[in-house]
Write a protein that holds these residues in place. Structure first.
Motif, PDB file in Angstrom:
ATOM      1  N   LEU A  50       0.800  -1.099   0.041  1.00 28.41           N
ATOM      2  CA  LEU A  50      -0.020   0.043  -0.046  1.00 28.41           C
ATOM      3  C   LEU A  50       0.874   1.282  -0.014  1.00 28.41           C
ATOM      4  O   LEU A  50       0.419   2.123  -0.534  1.00 28.41           O
ATOM      5  N   LEU A  51       1.913   1.118   0.612  1.00 29.86           N
ATOM      6  CA  LEU A  51       2.937   2.420   0.711  1.00 29.86           C
ATOM      7  C   LEU A  51       3.323   2.710  -0.756  1.00 29.86           C
ATOM      8  O   LEU A  51       3.481   4.008  -1.142  1.00 29.86           O
ATOM      9  N   LEU A  52       3.659   1.604  -1.519  1.00 35.48           N
ATOM     10  CA  LEU A  52       4.157   1.975  -2.888  1.00 35.48           C
ATOM     11  C   LEU A  52       3.105   2.481  -3.686  1.00 35.48           C
ATOM     12  O   LEU A  52       3.333   3.102  -4.491  1.00 35.48           O
ATOM     13  N   ARG A  53       1.584   1.965  -3.431  1.00 30.72           N
ATOM     14  CA  ARG A  53       0.955   2.573  -4.217  1.00 30.72           C
ATOM     15  C   ARG A  53       0.322   3.934  -3.950  1.00 30.72           C
ATOM     16  O   ARG A  53       0.260   4.772  -4.851  1.00 30.72           O
ATOM     17  N   ALA A  54       0.616   4.248  -2.672  1.00 30.34           N
ATOM     18  CA  ALA A  54       0.134   5.618  -2.244  1.00 30.34           C
ATOM     19  C   ALA A  54       1.321   6.478  -2.590  1.00 30.34           C
ATOM     20  O   ALA A  54       1.205   7.783  -2.922  1.00 30.34           O
ATOM     21  N   GLU A  55       2.661   6.164  -2.663  1.00 25.52           N
ATOM     22  CA  GLU A  55       3.805   6.948  -3.227  1.00 25.52           C
ATOM     23  C   GLU A  55       3.678   7.263  -4.553  1.00 25.52           C
ATOM     24  O   GLU A  55       3.977   8.245  -5.047  1.00 25.52           O
ATOM     25  N   ALA A  56       2.984   6.345  -5.275  1.00 24.03           N
ATOM     26  CA  ALA A  56       2.739   6.402  -6.825  1.00 24.03           C
ATOM     27  C   ALA A  56       1.348   7.278  -7.071  1.00 24.03           C
ATOM     28  O   ALA A  56       1.069   7.661  -8.255  1.00 24.03           O
ATOM     29  N   GLY A  57       0.661   7.891  -5.823  1.00 23.14           N
ATOM     30  CA  GLY A  57      -0.462   8.591  -6.128  1.00 23.14           C
ATOM     31  C   GLY A  57      -1.943   7.716  -6.303  1.00 23.14           C
ATOM     32  O   GLY A  57      -2.786   8.440  -6.649  1.00 23.14           O
ATOM     33  N   GLU A  58      -1.657   6.579  -6.087  1.00 22.61           N
ATOM     34  CA  GLU A  58      -3.018   5.611  -6.473  1.00 22.61           C
ATOM     35  C   GLU A  58      -4.038   6.040  -5.222  1.00 22.61           C
ATOM     36  O   GLU A  58      -3.314   5.578  -4.141  1.00 22.61           O
ATOM     37  N   PRO A  59      -5.237   6.040  -5.453  1.00 18.67           N
ATOM     38  CA  PRO A  59      -5.995   6.218  -4.409  1.00 18.67           C
ATOM     39  C   PRO A  59      -6.265   4.906  -3.502  1.00 18.67           C
ATOM     40  O   PRO A  59      -5.944   3.881  -4.120  1.00 18.67           O
ATOM     41  N   VAL A  60      -6.755   4.947  -2.600  1.00 20.15           N
ATOM     42  CA  VAL A  60      -6.753   3.989  -1.299  1.00 20.15           C
ATOM     43  C   VAL A  60      -8.075   4.164  -0.730  1.00 20.15           C
ATOM     44  O   VAL A  60      -8.610   5.079  -0.514  1.00 20.15           O
ATOM     45  N   LYS A  61      -8.679   2.786  -0.627  1.00 20.79           N
ATOM     46  CA  LYS A  61     -10.215   2.833  -0.062  1.00 20.79           C
ATOM     47  C   LYS A  61     -10.136   1.885   1.120  1.00 20.79           C
ATOM     48  O   LYS A  61      -9.782   1.022   1.246  1.00 20.79           O
ATOM     49  N   VAL A  62     -10.728   2.308   2.441  1.00 23.89           N
ATOM     50  CA  VAL A  62     -11.031   1.755   3.689  1.00 23.89           C
ATOM     51  C   VAL A  62     -12.511   1.605   3.576  1.00 23.89           C
ATOM     52  O   VAL A  62     -13.177   2.743   3.694  1.00 23.89           O
ATOM     53  N   ASP A  63     -12.966   0.272   3.915  1.00 18.71           N
ATOM     54  CA  ASP A  63     -14.392  -0.018   3.744  1.00 18.71           C
ATOM     55  C   ASP A  63     -14.591  -0.608   5.207  1.00 18.71           C
ATOM     56  O   ASP A  63     -14.435  -1.785   5.446  1.00 18.71           O
ATOM     57  N   LEU A  64     -15.418   0.063   6.012  1.00 12.38           N
ATOM     58  CA  LEU A  64     -15.520  -0.612   7.435  1.00 12.38           C
ATOM     59  C   LEU A  64     -16.750  -1.535   7.200  1.00 12.38           C
ATOM     60  O   LEU A  64     -16.650  -2.445   8.089  1.00 12.38           O
ATOM     61  N   GLU A  65     -17.701  -1.382   6.363  1.00 17.75           N
ATOM     62  CA  GLU A  65     -18.750  -2.328   6.130  1.00 17.75           C
ATOM     63  C   GLU A  65     -18.420  -3.599   5.543  1.00 17.75           C
ATOM     64  O   GLU A  65     -18.618  -4.695   6.131  1.00 17.75           O
ATOM     65  N   ALA A  66     -17.320  -3.577   4.482  1.00 20.18           N
ATOM     66  CA  ALA A  66     -17.022  -4.622   3.935  1.00 20.18           C
ATOM     67  C   ALA A  66     -15.560  -5.275   4.648  1.00 20.18           C
ATOM     68  O   ALA A  66     -15.175  -6.323   4.430  1.00 20.18           O
ATOM     69  N   MET A  67     -14.969  -4.393   5.446  1.00 18.45           N
ATOM     70  CA  MET A  67     -13.927  -4.778   6.249  1.00 18.45           C
ATOM     71  C   MET A  67     -12.851  -4.956   5.337  1.00 18.45           C
ATOM     72  O   MET A  67     -11.899  -5.980   5.562  1.00 18.45           O
ATOM     73  N   THR A  68     -12.383  -4.169   4.278  1.00 20.41           N
ATOM     74  CA  THR A  68     -11.462  -3.961   3.261  1.00 20.41           C
ATOM     75  C   THR A  68     -10.806  -3.089   2.916  1.00 20.41           C
ATOM     76  O   THR A  68     -11.219  -1.826   3.342  1.00 20.41           O
ATOM     77  N   VAL A  69      -9.407  -3.257   2.633  1.00 20.91           N
ATOM     78  CA  VAL A  69      -8.742  -2.018   2.115  1.00 20.91           C
ATOM     79  C   VAL A  69      -8.423  -2.229   0.515  1.00 20.91           C
ATOM     80  O   VAL A  69      -7.795  -3.622   0.468  1.00 20.91           O
ATOM     81  N   THR A  70      -8.382  -1.477  -0.141  1.00 19.74           N
ATOM     82  CA  THR A  70      -8.292  -1.647  -1.591  1.00 19.74           C
ATOM     83  C   THR A  70      -7.479  -0.497  -2.204  1.00 19.74           C
ATOM     84  O   THR A  70      -7.604   0.732  -1.808  1.00 19.74           O
ATOM     85  N   ALA A  71      -6.549  -0.920  -2.984  1.00 24.06           N
ATOM     86  CA  ALA A  71      -5.719   0.229  -3.809  1.00 24.06           C
ATOM     87  C   ALA A  71      -5.586  -0.471  -5.282  1.00 24.06           C
ATOM     88  O   ALA A  71      -4.688  -1.443  -5.331  1.00 24.06           O
ATOM     89  N   GLY A  72      -6.230   0.111  -6.197  1.00 31.21           N
ATOM     90  CA  GLY A  72      -5.954  -0.810  -7.599  1.00 31.21           C
ATOM     91  C   GLY A  72      -6.690  -2.181  -7.495  1.00 31.21           C
ATOM     92  O   GLY A  72      -7.586  -2.540  -7.097  1.00 31.21           O
ATOM     93  N   ASN A  73      -5.651  -3.001  -8.060  1.00 33.83           N
ATOM     94  CA  ASN A  73      -6.044  -4.574  -7.924  1.00 33.83           C
ATOM     95  C   ASN A  73      -5.705  -5.131  -6.751  1.00 33.83           C
ATOM     96  O   ASN A  73      -5.993  -6.389  -6.472  1.00 33.83           O
ATOM     97  N   LEU A  74      -5.070  -4.357  -5.552  1.00 30.07           N
ATOM     98  CA  LEU A  74      -4.636  -4.729  -4.284  1.00 30.07           C
ATOM     99  C   LEU A  74      -6.078  -4.846  -3.271  1.00 30.07           C
ATOM    100  O   LEU A  74      -6.842  -3.947  -3.353  1.00 30.07           O
ATOM    101  N   HIS A  75      -6.211  -5.901  -2.786  1.00 35.62           N
ATOM    102  CA  HIS A  75      -7.559  -6.247  -2.010  1.00 35.62           C
ATOM    103  C   HIS A  75      -6.963  -6.971  -0.452  1.00 35.62           C
ATOM    104  O   HIS A  75      -6.656  -8.109  -0.725  1.00 35.62           O
ATOM    105  N   PHE A  76      -7.258  -6.249   0.501  1.00 40.79           N
ATOM    106  CA  PHE A  76      -6.894  -6.842   1.916  1.00 40.79           C
ATOM    107  C   PHE A  76      -8.000  -6.766   2.720  1.00 40.79           C
ATOM    108  O   PHE A  76      -8.667  -5.710   2.997  1.00 40.79           O
ATOM    109  N   GLY A  77      -8.150  -7.672   3.667  1.00 41.40           N
ATOM    110  CA  GLY A  77      -9.107  -8.028   4.433  1.00 41.40           C
ATOM    111  C   GLY A  77      -8.786  -7.446   5.914  1.00 41.40           C
ATOM    112  O   GLY A  77      -7.492  -7.655   5.928  1.00 41.40           O
ATOM    113  N   PHE A  78      -9.415  -6.967   6.825  1.00 41.49           N
ATOM    114  CA  PHE A  78      -8.981  -6.652   7.999  1.00 41.49           C
ATOM    115  C   PHE A  78      -9.847  -7.232   9.205  1.00 41.49           C
ATOM    116  O   PHE A  78     -11.131  -7.186   8.912  1.00 41.49           O
TER     117      PHE A  78
END
Length: 184
Positions: free
Chosen positions: A121-149
């Protein structure tokens, strides 16, 4: 408290472990008793460098950091300063327990994902790619990256519904009034 279901946008990539509350907001600014205005002091020492990552990503609602974020002294002002800076979610491999509690009570989501995912995620953020945190789905996404928490269910409910301690107490107003009427 403002409900927090999802937050998306630019993220501040702060690739550093053990960021303590004194770095988040220096002690000389702890005299404030209101939450507003503290954002200008957030990461003050780092922001003295004109090329700092905080100001380069001004207005970003997500902060991505290394392990043990918020360690050091118990300082609710740290959560206040981040919120006033516009941060709604902090993503890290781990948080100080006290900071995590203060953050949740002030409407900030502390999202724990493993260190390898944070690095991606740090690499994606450094490149300016948007990040999304979804508390309802319990996911973090950035482009094609998808992580649950995972997150404590009560804290998650309070964040999603915008419930602070006062709102929770007011939700029991009928029961409190009935008790007071009986107690006479």
């Amino acid at each position: 408290m403002t409900p927090l279901r999802q937050v998306a946008g630019k993220a501040i990539p702060l690739d550093r472990d053990n960021i303590d509350t004194d770095l988040i907001i220096p002690a000389e600014h702890l005299k404030a008793i209101t939450r507003s205005g503290l954002g200008r002091y957030a990461f003050e020492v780092m922001r003295a460098d004109p090329a700092n990552v905080i100001d380069a990503n001004a207005g970003a609602p997500i902060l991505i950091v290394g392990a043990n974020f918020g360690c050091g002294s118990s300082r609710e002002h740290a959560a206040w300063a981040l919120a006033d800076l516009g941060i709604r979610a902090v993503i890290a491999p781990s948080f100080s327990d006290i900071f995590s509690g203060n953050a949740y009570k002030n409407g900030l989501a502390t999202v724990v994902i493993d260190a390898a995912a944070v690095e991606q995620l740090l690499l994606r953020a450094e490149a300016g790619e948007p990040v999304k945190v979804d508390l309802e789905a319990m996911t973090v996404t950035a482009g094609n990256l998808h992580f649950g928490f995972a997150m404590d269910a009560f804290r998650r409910k309070c964040l999603i519904e915008g419930l602070d301690e006062i709102a929770l107490t007011l939700g029991s107003n009928a029961a409190i009034s009935a008790f007071e009427a009986r107690a006479g």
